[in-house]
Design a protein around this motif. Structure first.
Motif, PDB file in Angstrom:
ATOM      1  N   ARG A   1       0.928  -1.230  -0.102  1.00 31.26           N
ATOM      2  CA  ARG A   1      -0.097  -0.051   0.006  1.00 31.26           C
ATOM      3  C   ARG A   1       0.797   1.198  -0.143  1.00 31.26           C
ATOM      4  O   ARG A   1       0.550   2.105  -0.728  1.00 31.26           O
TER       5      ARG A   1
ATOM      6  N   THR B   1       1.286   4.404  -3.051  1.00 21.99           N
ATOM      7  CA  THR B   1       0.908   5.968  -2.842  1.00 21.99           C
ATOM      8  C   THR B   1       2.296   6.786  -3.380  1.00 21.99           C
ATOM      9  O   THR B   1       2.255   7.764  -3.807  1.00 21.99           O
TER      10      THR B   1
ATOM     11  N   TRP C   1       4.872  10.024  -6.933  1.00 23.78           N
ATOM     12  CA  TRP C   1       5.680  11.194  -6.549  1.00 23.78           C
ATOM     13  C   TRP C   1       6.944  10.776  -7.122  1.00 23.78           C
ATOM     14  O   TRP C   1       7.565  11.728  -7.613  1.00 23.78           O
TER      15      TRP C   1
ATOM     16  N   LYS D   1     -10.398  -2.740  -5.404  1.00 21.27           N
ATOM     17  CA  LYS D   1     -10.017  -1.980  -6.600  1.00 21.27           C
ATOM     18  C   LYS D   1     -10.891  -1.846  -7.596  1.00 21.27           C
ATOM     19  O   LYS D   1     -11.041  -1.046  -8.465  1.00 21.27           O
TER      20      LYS D   1
END
Lengths: 247, 223, 213
Positions: free
Chosen positions: A17, A21, A25, A246
């Motif tokens: 997880r 995320t 970035w 999902k």
């Protein structure tokens, strides 16, 4: 406190997880840095006094070789953690890091060879750095070959980790030996990195590229590691729930 | 405790004598590879003398590599390896003794035959004692590092070339200093530094390699 | 002797599959435990876990109250493990093979001789083992039991390929070992009826793996 943090890092669901995320970035920043460094280095940095424009390949070669070596140490460290703390995720990191490191070493060898052509006139020269890179490539291949030869993946993980650690201990010995060997056989030839004399305007794009490559390595490692997690945990409850969500 | 190690040494010695082919093969290989060199390169004595130090070392290294797979294979196949692991206090010593006997039967013959092979490649007479000495020190390291590779691959079906891929990079420092020592001696200078390095490698390997081998053997019996 | 083997909540994995779970049992001096189950139910793996050869498990194995992982050399000294493979060197004779095992067990040469005699292989004791039959080789393997003084014996299918001559002496040897306060944990395909020794059974592969008297 440390125990908690440690257990969390070792837990595949949490890691999957978290990396999910983090990945966008990291990718954006890595792409940005590499784009900046490439354009600056290839287009805007001044020509080198002796090597002309051919030196520009260092913007690819130097970061690749840094990461190739750093990547091996990272792989060996992950192996250590896996063996000492019996952490599955660490073992999967070893399997994930090996092909990335091997590919980077290969890139370093090819770019080193491309750099050598205009500088020395040959496509291959047995200088200390290139030879050491070649041996590093062999070390990576050994780890990959050993891991995949085992049917039982647990045993393969342990064997590959032990080999990675043995390789890590040997790298300084090998590098020093090759350096010494090179002084015997090459005498005074052009060194591939005249590092002390590099000018600022050439150095900054290089530093940006190195930083970009570190982040690129992180991105690739996370991607590969996520693949390992998916492949190893495909029967587990948390993954089925996660993928179910999902949809 | 020492009676177990003594009994182990005696047993390994007896087994080595009854499997003498394991000792003859590396030497035969060494000889044949050296014979290939002039067949491949030509008989110009100066040319042969120039490459002799390196070629002798590479051939000896490959011969040592080929012999190392046998170290643990029979023990793995008949279940003796598991019994060794049930003697944790003596395991370090057992491994040490196995490698020692292996070196005496598979490494030392290479060393002893090397001056003759040096002669065949026109290696100057000055270099032959140094060749012997460097190989004596070097093959100790090669056997020990090879044992690491053997322990990591013994439970695999086709050990074969995998051992080479794992172990050859680790052999390189020994090769560099051994070949350089021989070459320097051929030039008339005694290579004290290189021999010291070879000795240092041997000591390092003697101390640390059995520990890695222990870890590798545990993996082998687990599958 | 206060030796006692305890298994707490033993759960085992093999190739990422769970073999058995939640084994709790205590083995006391003088007891023989028969581990039963079909092929693949984990009998061999259970013995190998206790022998320290298989490390992928959760739960505890305790010897004399302490986890074996914390006292491994000491526990290994108290252990005798006979696995599937004979662990005999084919090129060495029975006497040479047993001589090494005797040195490991601290037994004398005479003990080896009497073991060979008891099992009826004295005449062939100096032939290389590969020249002996399977039954004779099995007797040599089991000869180790005669001079071993370790308290805990883990025997995996000890009677495989045994011939008539070897059976009775080995059962006698087990009886004496139990009488001395030793413990045995064994698996066997043959079933325990032919082995006239009091024993408990642990049945693996059934939904609740608990020991039954």
């Amino acid at each position: 406190m440390f125990r908690q943090w440690f257990h969390r890092w070792g837990s595949p669901p949490w890691f999957y997880r978290m990396s999910g995320t983090l990945l966008p970035w990291l990718s954006v920043v890595a792409a940005g840095l590499i784009a900046t460094g490439t354009v600056w280095g290839l287009a805007f940095a001044p020509e080198d006094a002796r090597q002309g424009n051919s030196f520009r390949i260092i913007y690819l070669h130097v970061p690749a070789s840094f990461l190739a070596l750093a990547g091996y140490y990272l792989m060996a460290l992950a192996g250590c953690i896996g063996l000492v703390w019996r952490m599955k995720l660490a073992f999967w990191a070893v399997r994930a890091a090996a092909p990335i490191g091997a590919a980077l070493t290969f890139i370093a060898l090819v770019t080193g060879s491309i750099w050598g052509k205009p500088t020395w006139g040959t496509w291959w020269e047995w200088d200390a750095r290139i030879t050491s890179m070649l041996i590093l490539f062999f070390l990576y291949l050994g780890v990959m070959a050993l891991a995949s030869a085992y049917q039982n993946s647990d045993s393969g993980n342990r064997a590959a980790s032990i080999l990675a650690i043995v390789g890590m201990v040997n790298i300084p010995i090998i590098y020093k030996s090759v350096d010494w060997w090179n002084t015997l056989h090459q005498g005074a030839s052009l060194k591939l990195t005249s590092a002390p004399t590099i000018h600022g305007s050439m150095l900054y794009p290089l530093l940006i590229m190195i930083a970009g490559f570190y982040l690129l390595y992180a991105v690739l490692l996370l991607l590969n590691l996520r693949c390992e997690i998916l492949s190893n945990e495909r029967h587990s409850r948390w993954l089925q729930d996660f993928l179910g969500d999902k949809r | 405790m020492s009676s177990i190690l003594g009994a182990t040494f005696r047993r390994e010695w007896q087994l080595a004598w009854r499997n003498l082919a394991d000792a003859v093969n590396p030497v035969a290989f060494f000889l044949m590879v050296i014979a290939l060199v002039p067949l491949g390169i030509g008989t110009d004595r100066q040319q042969l003398a120039a490459i002799a130090p390196g070629i002798l070392w590479v051939a000896a290294l490959l011969a040592s590599l080929l012999s190392v797979d046998m170290l643990f294979r029979r023990d793995f196949d008949d279940g003796t390896l598991e019994q060794y692991l049930l003697l944790p206090g003596q395991l370090y010593g057992i491994i040490w003794l196995k490698v020692l006997v292996h070196w005496l039967f598979a490494g030392l013959p290479l060393v002893l035959v090397s001056p003759l092979l040096g002669l065949m490649l026109s290696l100057p007479a000055d270099a032959r004692p140094v060749l012997l000495l460097s190989l004596a020190l070097g093959t100790v390291s090669l056997s020990l590092v090879g044992a690491i590779g053997a322990s990591l691959t013994v439970s695999l079906r086709r050990g074969g070339l995998l051992i080479a891929v794992i172990v050859l990079p680790l052999y390189i420092p020994v090769l560099i200093f051994g070949a350089s020592a021989t070459a320097q001696a051929a030039g008339g200078i005694f290579p004290a530094g290189q021999l010291a390095m070879l000795g240092a490698f041997a000591l390092l390997a003697l101390g640390l390699a059995p520990l890695v081998v222990m870890a590798g053997l545990r993996i082998a019996t687990e599958g | 002797m206060n030796h006692q083997l305890q298994l707490h909540g033993l759960r085992c994995f093999r190739s990422q599959q769970r073999l058995f779970s939640g084994i709790d049992l205590t083995l006391s001096p003088g007891e023989l435990l028969h581990v039963a189950g079909e092929n693949g139910s984990g009998k061999t793996t259970l013995l190998r876990i206790i022998a320290g050869l298989h490390r992928d498990y959760s739960g505890e194995v305790r010897w004399c109250g302490t986890d074996v992982r914390q006292q491994w050399p000491g526990f290994a000294r108290d252990l005798l493990y006979l696995g599937h493979q004979p662990a005999l060197k084919a090129q060495l004779s029975a006497r040479e093979n047993l001589g090494w095992y005797a040195a490991c067990a601290g037994a004398s040469v005479e003990a080896v001789d009497s073991a060979l005699a008891a099992l009826g292989i004295h005449a062939k004791a100096d032939l290389p083992c590969h020249q002996l039959s399977a039954g004779q080789q099995r007797r040599i393997v089991l000869a180790r039991l005669m001079f071993s003084r370790q308290p805990l014996w883990l025997l995996d299918e000890p009677f495989t390929a045994i011939d008539v001559k070897g059976f009775a002496p080995v059962v006698d040897c087990l009886r004496q070992h139990l009488a001395r306060g030793g413990m045995v944990m064994m698996t066997t395909h043959h079933g325990m009826d032919s082995i006239d020794l009091p024993h408990r059974t642990l049945a693996l592969g059934s939904p609740s793996t608990r020991s039954a008297a």
